[in-house]
Design an enzyme around this catalytic site. Structure first.
Site, PDB file in Angstrom:
ATOM      1  N   CYS A  63      23.917  63.040  44.811  1.00  0.00           N
ATOM      2  CA  CYS A  63      22.514  63.205  45.200  1.00  0.00           C
ATOM      3  C   CYS A  63      22.421  64.005  46.493  1.00  0.00           C
ATOM      4  O   CYS A  63      23.170  63.758  47.444  1.00  0.00           O
ATOM      5  CB  CYS A  63      21.883  61.823  45.393  1.00  0.00           C
ATOM      6  N   GLU A 300      14.479  25.087  39.632  1.00  0.00           N
ATOM      7  CA  GLU A 300      14.160  26.238  40.476  1.00  0.00           C
ATOM      8  C   GLU A 300      13.181  25.795  41.564  1.00  0.00           C
ATOM      9  O   GLU A 300      12.309  24.962  41.312  1.00  0.00           O
ATOM     10  CB  GLU A 300      13.547  27.347  39.621  1.00  0.00           C
ATOM     11  N   CYS A 374      26.119  36.873  44.071  1.00  0.00           N
ATOM     12  CA  CYS A 374      26.056  38.225  44.602  1.00  0.00           C
ATOM     13  C   CYS A 374      26.752  38.330  45.949  1.00  0.00           C
ATOM     14  O   CYS A 374      26.682  39.353  46.617  1.00  0.00           O
ATOM     15  CB  CYS A 374      24.598  38.681  44.732  1.00  0.00           C
TER      16      CYS A 374
END
Length: 416
Positions: A63, A300, A374
Site C-alpha cells: 500500500c 455475556e 486475542c
C-alpha cells in the site's frame, strides 16, 4: 537525539526491530533482523532514517500509504508490510510459542492460519472536519496526525468502495474540528457505521445525517455512542447459517474467514458434547453454531449483545435449546459447582483474559475446554491455571486476522 548506525538483532513483540545500543535495547519500527540501518535515536526509540544493508526478507509494501520503500510507514494501520510472508508468518506463530513458554508450557503449535488482503470486514477510522471537507483515515504511528487514505489493501472491497460515502456521512455528523472515530462493519445488508467521540447532535445535524445516509446506497445503519440515528435496513451478519442483527458498535471478529476457522476448531473439539457453556458469548459467534448440535448456555456481560443472540436463536429453526445469562464474568464468574452440569466450556474473553473464571473451570473438572484469545500473554496465564489442575493441551492454533500487524489470535483445546 543522536543518529546511530546499528544492526537489527531480532523482532520485538510489537514487530519493531531491536538493536543493542550503548544504553540498552533500541526499538526501531519498520526494520528487520540482520539489517544495517541508520536510526535517529531518542532514548530507547529509533526512527528509521535509511537502510544501509537490507534483509533479503524485506519486500515492497502493498500500500502506498505505508510509506516510501517501507521505510517511513505513514498510515499507522499496518506495521509489517515490509516483511516477507515467511518472516511475517513465523513472527506471528512465535508470539504464541514465546508466550506459552514463558509459563512453562511447550505444546506443539500448529502453523499459522493466514490472512489475505481484502478480508477485513471491520475497520476503525479516525475522522476530523477541516475547512474544506472531512479528513478520513488512520492515525500515524505514535501520533495524533491523521493520514487520509484512498486505498486500504487489508479492508474488504465493500468498505474501500464506500470510503467517499463514509466520509460524506462523517462530514454530516461533524460538529467541530475535534477528531472522532467511525467504526465500520460490513454486513450482509450494508455498512454499519458506529460513531463515537462526538458528544451529541442537535436536530439540524440529525436531519443532515439522515439525508446524507438516505442519499447514498449501501449504508444499513448509523449510530452515535450506541444510539441509532438512522437505520434504512437492519444490519445482518451470519453465524454458521444463523442471521444475527448486532447492536451498534458490538464486537465482531474482524474477518469472516478467521471466524470460520476458529468456529471449526471449536466445533471439532466439542464433538458429541451434549451441553456446552459459552462464556463471554457476545452476539453468539460460537453459541449459535454450537446450538446446531448441542444445548448451549450463553453467558455475556453486555446486555444488548445478549439480546441479539437470544433473538437470533428464537427466530432460527433447527437449533437445540439456547439459554442466556447476563453476568459480569470478571466479577462474578460461573462457579465450579455451576459448571459441573456441562460437558464442555468455551471461553473467548477480551484482551485481559479470564484468570478468575479459569480457576473455577479448573475446579469444576469439566471434560473439554476451548480457549479463544486475542492476547497470547493472558492466554498463556489462563492456560497455566488449567494445566496445573490436570488439563492437557491437545492443540494450539494461531490465527491471523489482523493482517500486517503484531496481533494474533489463538484457539487452544484442552481435555481433563
Amino acid at each position: 537525539m543522536t543518529t546511530e548506525a546499528v544492526t537489527i538483532k531480532r523482532l520485538g513483540a510489537q514487530g519493531d526491530g531491536i538493536a543493542e545500543g550503548p544504553d540498552g535495547p533500541i526499538y526501531a519500527p519498520f526494520t528487520l533482523p540482520g539489517e544495517s540501518v541508520a536510526l535517529a535515536v531518542n532514548k530507547s526509540h529509533g526512527t528509521l532514517m535509511s537502510v544501509r544493508e537490507a534483509s533479503p526478507e524485506r519486500v515492497e509494501p502493498h500500500c502506498r500509504h505505508f510509506g516510501p520503500d517501507g521505510i517511513n510507514g505513514t498510515c499507522g494501520g499496518c506495521t509489517m508490510q515490509h516483511a516477507s510472508d515467511t518472516l511475517y508468518h513465523g513472527f506471528k506463530r512465535d508470539l504464541v510459542i514465546a508466550a506459552l513458554k514463558s509459563k512453562g508450557l511447550t505444546p506443539e503449535v500448529a502453523p499459522l492460519i493466514t490472512a489475505e488482503p481484502g478480508q477485513r470486514r471491520r475497520a476503525v477510522f479516525t475522522a476530523r472536519k477541516t475547512e474544506k471537507d472531512l479528513l478520513l483515515g488512520f492515525n500515524q504511528a505514535e501520533s495524533h496526525h491523521i493520514v487520509a487514505i484512498s486505498e486500504c489493501p487489508i479492508a474488504s472491497p465493500g468498505i474501500v468502495s464506500k470510503l467517499a460515502t463514509i466520509a460524506k456521512v462523517g462530514a454530516a455528523m461533524a460538529v467541530n474540528a475535534e477528531p472522532f472515530r467511525i467504526t465500520v462493519l460490513e454486513t450482509l445488508s450494508g455498512l454499519d457505521l458506529s460513531v463515537d467521540g462526538i458528544k451529541k447532535l442537535d436536530d439540524r445535524e440529525r436531519r443532515r445525517t439522515v439525508e446524507a445516509v438516505l442519499g447514498e446506497r449501501g449504508i444499513a445503519r448509523v449510530s452515535l455512542n450506541g444510539e441509532i440515528i438512522v437505520e434504512p435496513v437492519k444490519p445482518v451478519i451470519d453465524f454458521g447459517g444463523v442471521s444475527v442483527s448486532p447492536p451498534p458498535g458490538s464486537f465482531t471478529q474482524a474477518t469472516a474467514q478467521a471466524e470460520e476457522a476458529m468456529a471449526k476448531l471449536v466445533l471439532d473439539h466439542l464433538g458429541k458434547s451434549k451441553r456446552v457453556a459459552d462464556l463471554f458469548a457476545g452476539c453468539g459467534t460460537f453459541a449459535l453454531r454450537i446450538a446446531r448440535k448441542a444445548r448451549v448456555h450463553a453467558v455475556e456481560g453486555e446486555d444488548k449483545a445478549l439480546k441479539a443472540l437470544d433473538l437470533a436463536a428464537r427466530n432460527t429453526q433447527g437449533l437445540k435449546p439456547v439459554t442466556i445469562e447476563k453476568r459480569d464474568l470478571f466479577r462474578r464468574p460461573l462457579m465450579a459447582q455451576e459448571l459441573k452440569v456441562f460437558d464442555a466450556v468455551v471461553f473467548d474473553p477480551p484482551r485481559a483474559g479470564a484468570d478468575v473464571q479459569c480457576h473455577e473451570i479448573a475446579r469444576s473438572g469439566v471434560k473439554k475446554v476451548v480457549a479463544v484469545s486475542c492476547n497470547p500473554v493472558t492466554l498463556a496465564r489462563d492456560l497455566s491455571i488449567l494445566v496445573a489442575a490436570g488439563y492437557r493441551i491437545t492443540s494450539v492454533t494461531p490465527i491471523d486476522q489482523f493482517l500486517w500487524s503484531a496481533h494474533v489470535e489463538a484457539v487452544v483445546t484442552l481435555e481433563k
